[in-house]
Enzyme design. Structure first.
Site, PDB file in Angstrom:
ATOM      1  N   GLN A   1       0.826  -1.205   0.000  1.00 19.92           N
ATOM      2  CA  GLN A   1       0.000   0.000   0.000  1.00 19.92           C
ATOM      3  C   GLN A   1       0.862   1.258   0.000  1.00 19.92           C
ATOM      4  O   GLN A   1       1.731   1.410   0.869  1.00 19.92           O
ATOM      5  CB  GLN A   1      -0.905   0.013   1.229  1.00 19.92           C
ATOM      6  CG  GLN A   1      -1.894   1.160   1.229  1.00 19.92           C
ATOM      7  CD  GLN A   1      -2.785   1.144   2.458  1.00 19.92           C
ATOM      8  OE1 GLN A   1      -2.326   1.367   3.559  1.00 19.92           O
ATOM      9  NE2 GLN A   1      -4.062   0.861   2.266  1.00 19.92           N
ATOM     10  N   GLY A   2       0.634   2.147  -0.943  1.00 19.98           N
ATOM     11  CA  GLY A   2       1.335   3.425  -0.992  1.00 19.98           C
ATOM     12  C   GLY A   2       0.359   4.564  -0.767  1.00 19.98           C
ATOM     13  O   GLY A   2      -0.016   5.253  -1.728  1.00 19.98           O
TER      14      GLY A   2
ATOM     15  N   SER B   1       0.147   6.567   2.791  1.00 21.26           N
ATOM     16  CA  SER B   1       0.742   7.573   3.669  1.00 21.26           C
ATOM     17  C   SER B   1       2.041   8.097   3.094  1.00 21.26           C
ATOM     18  O   SER B   1       2.714   7.426   2.312  1.00 21.26           O
ATOM     19  CB  SER B   1       1.039   6.974   5.046  1.00 21.26           C
ATOM     20  OG  SER B   1      -0.124   6.500   5.643  1.00 21.26           O
TER      21      SER B   1
ATOM     22  N   SER C   1       3.980  -1.738   3.971  1.00 17.47           N
ATOM     23  CA  SER C   1       4.273  -3.102   4.430  1.00 17.47           C
ATOM     24  C   SER C   1       4.546  -4.017   3.246  1.00 17.47           C
ATOM     25  O   SER C   1       3.895  -3.894   2.207  1.00 17.47           O
ATOM     26  CB  SER C   1       3.092  -3.670   5.214  1.00 17.47           C
ATOM     27  OG  SER C   1       2.655  -2.742   6.158  1.00 17.47           O
TER      28      SER C   1
ATOM     29  N   GLU D   1     -15.796  -3.094   5.091  1.00 15.33           N
ATOM     30  CA  GLU D   1     -15.585  -3.505   6.475  1.00 15.33           C
ATOM     31  C   GLU D   1     -16.872  -4.138   7.022  1.00 15.33           C
ATOM     32  O   GLU D   1     -17.942  -3.577   6.899  1.00 15.33           O
ATOM     33  CB  GLU D   1     -15.179  -2.262   7.282  1.00 15.33           C
ATOM     34  CG  GLU D   1     -15.252  -2.390   8.777  1.00 15.33           C
ATOM     35  CD  GLU D   1     -14.290  -3.398   9.353  1.00 15.33           C
ATOM     36  OE1 GLU D   1     -14.034  -4.430   8.719  1.00 15.33           O
ATOM     37  OE2 GLU D   1     -13.817  -3.169  10.458  1.00 15.33           O
TER      38      GLU D   1
END
Lengths: 397, 342
Positions: free
Chosen positions: A128-129, A131, A163, A246
């Site tokens: 994931q890019g 932040s 991550s 979610e």
């Protein structure tokens, strides 16, 4: 208020239980946490087993290739997997829990055909890019710039907390395509192949000594326009859509893991004599009550998701409460260890006590420090509860 | 599994709320503050007519035939408006005493544990027609006994902490009452604990709501104080406490109501059904007591200086929360109990 599982739910559970008991004994030992290729291979193998048994993407809709299980079945799935210590998604996290669902909801037919099946089979790993060093809680201020050049975007900037970047095939990337001050209105969601030239990966060492995270430095990285998910400058909405996936089961694995540690810790306290201390017993009693309550709250959340599609306010309440109880648990573990808590590697206790659980508890303690930071700091979560649930006025700008 | 409220349960909640708004609003009740008899006969009749005391009585016997899940919803609504009087004890006793189900007020009193030093304080001594004495917690065998009001010897407490909970000090030795044959003391105690916890959740919820409303309206430094993060975070934490406690209390009620659920959960945890029941009930009351007391403190804090005045009702929530947290097990005692069960 009905806490009985239906016959179908019980059947789902018993089939899963049978499958798990057959497959788990044949798994290879877990690789060390620093062996990234080994971890990727291990997670991929597990994902493939799930895929072949029809449990891959248990929470994905059927049209995306998933099982389309109900929120209650998703809860049962996590409960049963945790009960027998089955592997978690690991390096498959971003693909299975975030990028995949986003592409199902917002991707083109071609994107769905290209990316979904490899995620489900465990072939592709995503990172994931989102932040950036200057954009943490205030994600909408992100600055990584993408400039259109023919049928490509040229990207410059940096990302952080990425991550599994070292082993990832793709990155779900948020970039600034609008003017610098366009905030939510100038963000675009891109699929960036990690083998693209111009990507530098620098691992970040956490206080637990692990390298779960990395920084990405992007220098004239070219990504095809065809890799855009959603419209240009509509990436914020695309990102928010993912949140609607979610189902109130977000931290169930972590909760059940904490309940397991609490039981192990109780055994340890009885073994090392600290159970004679009433203050220790009282802390264990109170934590047990809190974790039982969080489990009950989880059942409320998934029930609400089953009815309305989303878990409602309970999701944030859970995150805030669990984070604090998880930290209280790991503080208790450290207190029980006494000076053995000064060693992050395994020790033997004096007086014939044998192996101490210090390596596990110390690791859990350090990781628990991130509970009130990761996936939205508790301070931001409290603002969300106050403004969106209680309806308090926004902070003046 | 569907742990949301059913439509019937929502209707019950709405119905009770309407009855309370009509006859037992906090404003109405405040007219009886500090009296030896805080029970407003009109309000009590409204509760009786609404079926509060017959809630657990089977329909075949003229009751409403519902369970503790519905009981905690009713208790919660009563907690939100601080219904005064021995209503929880009368509700808890209704399944075993005909008089209680007919709305005749009864008290419930725990015999102090061995070695306890606190005086034997009984609530609402002037309003109850009889007092049921529960054996101490450590005695699960002895049945409760019933003592008629006329046999009670007590002296009135001059200044009870909660102006809605008049107290008497029972003189020792306590009169020997009539044994309630066939009544399980643990079951009665658990019912009382869960209802008490439900009332506490109502208190905790009302405190969040009222403090939030105040924070929206009260302006300082030219803006509503609720726009300050310092206030927001207090209230967000308060909401978390009441929601978490609510989950625990509802789960405890359903676990006591439904033997299938209790057996299954006990099996999962590797304990007996009895152990499981105590664990969930004690755990629920720990969280509900904590939520009620801390949220009431928070509500007073948010109200600032006005919160410290008698006029603003927040102190009444805090004081009642204290009363209830001292009955049927304190947080410390219950935490010890849970620890002993695992």
């Amino acid at each position: 208020m009905d806490l009985r599982y239906s016959d179908e739910e019980e059947q789902f559970r018993s089939e899963l239980r049978t499958w798990l008991s057959g497959v788990l004994p044949n798994l290879p030992p877990k690789p060390s946490s620093t062996d990234w290729p080994g971890r990727r291979a291990y997670d991929a193998q597990w994902q493939r087993l799930l895929f072949d048994a029809g449990y891959a993407g248990v929470d994905w809709p059927v049209e995306g290739g998933g099982r389309g299980a109900s929120p209650i079945e998703q809860l049962i799935f996590k409960e049963e997997c945790e009960r027998v210590g089955a592997p978690y998604v690991g390096t498959g996290f971003v693909g299975l829990l975030h990028a995949g669902p986003t592409i199902i909801a917002e991707g083109t037919q071609a994107q769905r055909e290209t990316y979904l099946a490899p995620i489900l089979r465990g072939d592709d790993v995503w990172c994931q890019g989102f932040s950036e060093p200057s954009s943490g809680s205030d994600l909408a201020s992100l600055r990584t710039k993408a400039v259109r050049d023919g049928d490509e975007y040229v990207i410059n900037g940096s990302k952080i907390w990425t991550s599994h970047a070292e082993v990832a095939d793709y990155c779900e990337l948020l970039v600034r395509t609008g003017p610098d001050d366009s905030r939510h209105k100038g963000i675009t969601w891109l699929i960036m192949p990690m083998k693209s030239p111009g990507i530098e990966i620098r691992p970040l060492k956490t206080i637990a000594g692990s390298t779960e995270f990395a920084e990405l430095f992007l220098d004239d990285v070219r990504v095809p326009v065809a890799n855009r998910v959603g419209d240009e400058n509509d990436g914020w909405r695309v990102t928010m859509v993912t949140l609607s996936f979610e189902r109130g089961t977000g931290f169930v694995g972590e909760l059940l893991e904490s309940m397991r540690i609490l039981r192990s810790l109780t055994e340890f306290a009885k073994r090392n004599g600290s159970w004679g201390d009433p203050s220790i017993r009282r802390r264990v009693g109170t934590l047990t009550a809190s974790f039982d309550a969080l489990w009950a709250l989880t059942k409320r959340n998934v029930s609400e998701a089953a009815r309305n599609g989303v878990p409602g306010v309970g999701g944030v309440v859970f995150k805030l409460s669990f984070s604090e109880q998880g930290q209280a648990l790991s503080e208790l573990a450290m207190d029980l260890l006494d000076r053995a808590g000064l060693s992050a590697s395994g020790l033997n206790g004096g007086d014939g006590l044998g192996d101490l659980p210090n390596a596990e508890y110390v690791d859990a303690w350090m990781k628990s420090i991130s509970l009130t930071i990761a996936a939205g700091t508790s301070q931001v979560q409290r603002n969300i509860v106050a403004e969106r649930v209680l309806g308090l006025p926004k902070e003046p700008k | 599994m569907d742990f949301e409220l059913s439509q019937d349960q929502r209707d019950l909640q709405d119905g009770i709320r309407a009855v309370l708004e009509g006859s037992l609003s906090l404003e109405t009740s405040r007219g009886r503050e500090g009296r030896d008899d805080v029970v407003d006969p009109k309000g009590w009749t409204a509760l009786l007519d609404a079926g509060v005391f017959g809630l657990f009585v089977p329909e075949s016997e003229g009751g409403v035939g519902l369970g503790l899940a519905e009981g905690v919803l009713v208790a919660e609504e009563m907690g939100r408006v601080l219904v005064p009087g021995p209503v929880l004890s009368t509700m808890a006793l209704a399944p075993i005493l005909d008089a209680a189900r007919d709305g005749i007020a009864h008290g419930l009193f725990e015999a102090p544990a061995r070695g306890a030093t606190a005086p034997g304080l009984v609530e609402h001594p002037d309003s109850i027609h009889a007092l049921v004495l529960l054996p101490p917690l450590e005695d699960p065998v002895t049945e409760p006994t019933l003592i008629e009001h006329g046999d009670l010897r007590y002296s009135q407490v001059l200044e009870p902490l909660d102006p809605f909970t008049p107290l008497g000090v029972l003189q020792e030795p306590y009169p020997v009452g009539v044994s309630l044959e066939g009544t399980s003391s643990p079951q009665l105690r658990q019912r009382a604990m869960v209802l008490t916890a439900g009332f506490q959740v109502g208190i905790a919820t009302a405190c969040v709501e009222q403090a939030t409303a105040y924070a929206k309206g009260r302006e300082q430094f030219g803006r509503p104080i609720g726009s300050f993060q310092a206030i927001k975070h207090l209230l967000a934490d308060a909401l978390c406490r009441s929601e978490l406690a609510r989950s625990a209390v509802y789960a405890a009620a359903v676990t006591l109501d439904d033997p299938v659920v209790a057996t299954r959960e006990a099996d999962t945890l590797g304990c007996s059904v009895t152990q499981l029941q105590w664990r969930v009930v004690a755990g629920a009351k720990i969280l509900a007591d904590e939520a009620a007391i801390t949220n009431a403190r928070t509500a007073i804090q948010v109200h600032g200086g006005m919160g410290f005045t008698w006029e603003v009702p927040m102190h009444l929530f805090l004081k009642r929360a204290r009363v209830l947290s001292s009955t049927f097990g304190t947080r410390s005692q219950l935490a010890d109990m849970v620890a002993a069960l695992i």
